[in-house]
Design a protein around this motif. Structure first.
Motif, mmCIF file in Angstrom:
data_model
loop_
_atom_site.group_PDB
_atom_site.id
_atom_site.type_symbol
_atom_site.label_atom_id
_atom_site.label_comp_id
_atom_site.label_asym_id
_atom_site.label_seq_id
_atom_site.Cartn_x
_atom_site.Cartn_y
_atom_site.Cartn_z
ATOM 1 N N LEU A 167 10.317 -0.075 -3.445
ATOM 2 C CA LEU A 167 9.201 -0.988 -3.649
ATOM 3 C C LEU A 167 9.666 -2.443 -3.551
ATOM 4 O O LEU A 167 9.001 -3.286 -2.923
ATOM 5 N N ARG A 168 10.811 -2.745 -4.139
ATOM 6 C CA ARG A 168 11.358 -4.107 -4.039
ATOM 7 C C ARG A 168 11.702 -4.460 -2.597
ATOM 8 O O ARG A 168 11.436 -5.570 -2.132
ATOM 9 N N ARG A 169 12.283 -3.510 -1.904
ATOM 10 C CA ARG A 169 12.692 -3.760 -0.518
ATOM 11 C C ARG A 169 11.511 -4.126 0.355
ATOM 12 O O ARG A 169 11.553 -5.083 1.125
ATOM 13 N N TRP A 170 10.419 -3.361 0.242
ATOM 14 C CA TRP A 170 9.278 -3.603 1.129
ATOM 15 C C TRP A 170 8.455 -4.799 0.688
ATOM 16 O O TRP A 170 7.808 -5.447 1.502
ATOM 17 N N LYS A 171 8.493 -5.138 -0.606
ATOM 18 C CA LYS A 171 7.861 -6.381 -1.050
ATOM 19 C C LYS A 171 8.627 -7.586 -0.490
ATOM 20 O O LYS A 171 8.029 -8.583 -0.040
ATOM 21 N N PHE A 296 1.247 1.081 2.077
ATOM 22 C CA PHE A 296 1.803 -0.250 1.828
ATOM 23 C C PHE A 296 2.966 -0.509 2.781
ATOM 24 O O PHE A 296 3.051 -1.574 3.417
ATOM 25 N N LYS A 297 3.847 0.461 2.909
ATOM 26 C CA LYS A 297 5.017 0.330 3.786
ATOM 27 C C LYS A 297 4.586 0.149 5.247
ATOM 28 O O LYS A 297 5.111 -0.734 5.945
ATOM 29 N N ILE A 330 -4.122 -1.395 4.248
ATOM 30 C CA ILE A 330 -4.077 -1.800 2.840
ATOM 31 C C ILE A 330 -5.211 -1.150 2.062
ATOM 32 O O ILE A 330 -5.026 -0.647 0.950
ATOM 33 N N ARG A 331 -6.412 -1.137 2.663
ATOM 34 C CA ARG A 331 -7.555 -0.496 1.994
ATOM 35 C C ARG A 331 -7.294 0.993 1.772
ATOM 36 O O ARG A 331 -7.618 1.538 0.710
ATOM 37 N N LEU A 332 -6.718 1.650 2.782
ATOM 38 C CA LEU A 332 -6.397 3.072 2.628
ATOM 39 C C LEU A 332 -5.402 3.274 1.487
ATOM 40 O O LEU A 332 -5.521 4.223 0.708
ATOM 41 N N GLY A 333 -4.423 2.377 1.386
ATOM 42 C CA GLY A 333 -3.453 2.484 0.303
ATOM 43 C C GLY A 333 -4.101 2.363 -1.056
ATOM 44 O O GLY A 333 -3.812 3.149 -1.971
ATOM 45 N N ASN A 334 -4.987 1.379 -1.195
ATOM 46 C CA ASN A 334 -5.678 1.199 -2.470
ATOM 47 C C ASN A 334 -6.582 2.385 -2.782
ATOM 48 O O ASN A 334 -6.703 2.816 -3.944
ATOM 49 N N GLU A 335 -7.231 2.924 -1.760
ATOM 50 C CA GLU A 335 -8.125 4.076 -1.972
ATOM 51 C C GLU A 335 -7.331 5.307 -2.408
ATOM 52 O O GLU A 335 -7.728 6.015 -3.336
#
Length: 339
Positions: A167-171, A296-297, A330-335
């Motif tokens: 998570l840190r890497r991709w942020k 997200f990735k 992004i929307r798919l990730g949140n969903e």
């Protein structure tokens, strides 16, 4: 093709090295060609007119010393050789950069077909596509069932804290390519951070598992899993989720994302999850977090490509349409995260 035609691979020097390490393997003058595709390392098919082999080396130009580790790829392929996970047999590893200008390794050539497009699978028909998709899932379950310690891979990665590091890497990757507002991206990252799951038993993970990183044989079985440069010890559900996310992202019609998931018969998310759970026996109750992270990735990867394209740092077919696909991902990730 003449020996001078391959960028980054001097075939005469390769022949000399292989003759020294594996005498008698090569029977005649080598010819070869560059294989298109793959994540970043260069791949070549070479032949002496009787047999064929595959050579892998890092990209041309400067690379970070810890990136594109040929020894690491070679090690995992060699370890997996006697297992139920199909991989090409290894031939020789060269760490000496004076031979061709970079470390490289040689492996056997595995006959098979790589599928990137739904149209290619559609030609086979729905029944055969189902079989191919199921074989891909079963092969992933077989990979995750392997005991890394039994293969001498107990030090191949650090499974503790794997999800946090990912998570840190991709942020960090996202922050390095921010040039516009992306609706929902900070929300998605925040929710992923707040809901970080506790990983189950660690496994050897591929890191980029999808159909076009495998070869399919004439019986519609996975003949070989390729492109192990991102493999490590970590949380196996990241592989499952990324495979699903790639298939769904393919529906956006992007040149850089295979659209095999749109082929009639290709297993949908529910089919993949059910088959993997049955084959692996793993608890998949927290898979929605992993799906959220996978989208997200992918969003970060595509935003990085869009950033480089919009700043004139890269060119390629379809790159101009990538930017429009980032927010839907992004929307798919949140969903998925809220399902």
């Amino acid at each position: 093709m003449s020996e001078q035609d391959l960028p980054g691979l001097d075939l005469r020097r390769l022949r000399t090295y292989v003759d020294e390490r594996v005498p008698g393997l090569v029977k005649d003058v080598l010819t070869g060609q560059v294989v298109q595709g793959g994540r970043s390392n260069l791949t070549y098919v070479v032949s002496d007119g009787r047999s064929r082999w595959v050579v892998r080396r890092p990209p041309l130009g400067h690379v970070l010393p810890t990136a594109h580790d040929m020894s690491r790829e070679y090690r995992v392929l060699r370890a997996l050789g006697p297992t139920a996970v199909p991989v090409p047999a290894t031939v020789v590893l060269c760490r000496d950069t004076t031979v061709i200008g970079a470390p490289f390794y040689v492996m056997e050539f595995v006959p098979g077909r790589s599928f990137r497009a739904a149209a290619e699978l559609a030609e086979l028909g729905e029944h055969r596509t189902i079989h191919i998709g199921n074989s891909l899932v079963d092969t992933l379950a077989a990979l995750h069932a392997i005991d890394p310690e039994a293969l001498g891979l107990e030090d191949f990665g650090r499974p503790e804290g794997y999800l946090e590091r990912q998570l840190r890497r991709w942020k960090k990757q996202l922050d390095s390519s921010r040039s516009r507002d992306l609706d929902g991206i900070d929300l998605l990252h925040g929710e992923l951070t707040a809901a970080l799951p506790v990983s189950g038993a660690p496994a050897l993970v591929h890191g980029d598992y999808r159909l076009d990183n495998a070869l399919v044989d004439e019986n519609d079985r996975i003949a070989a899993v390729l492109d192990w440069e991102m493999s490590t010890l970590g949380d196996p559900l990241t592989d499952v989720a990324l495979m699903i996310a790639y298939a769904e992202a393919g529906e956006f019609g992007l040149e850089v994302v295979p659209d095999v998931g749109a082929a009639p018969g290709y297993p949908g998310p529910d089919d993949v999850v059910a088959r993997y759970a049955r084959s692996s026996g793993r608890d998949i109750s927290s898979l929605n977090w992993y799906l959220g992270f996978a989208f997200f990735k992918l969003a970060v990867i595509l935003e990085g490509i869009f950033y480089r394209f919009s700043h004139g740092q890269t060119v390629g077919a379809g790159f101009e349409s990538i930017g429009a696909a980032v927010e839907p991902l992004i929307r798919l990730g949140n969903e998925r995260l809220k399902d």
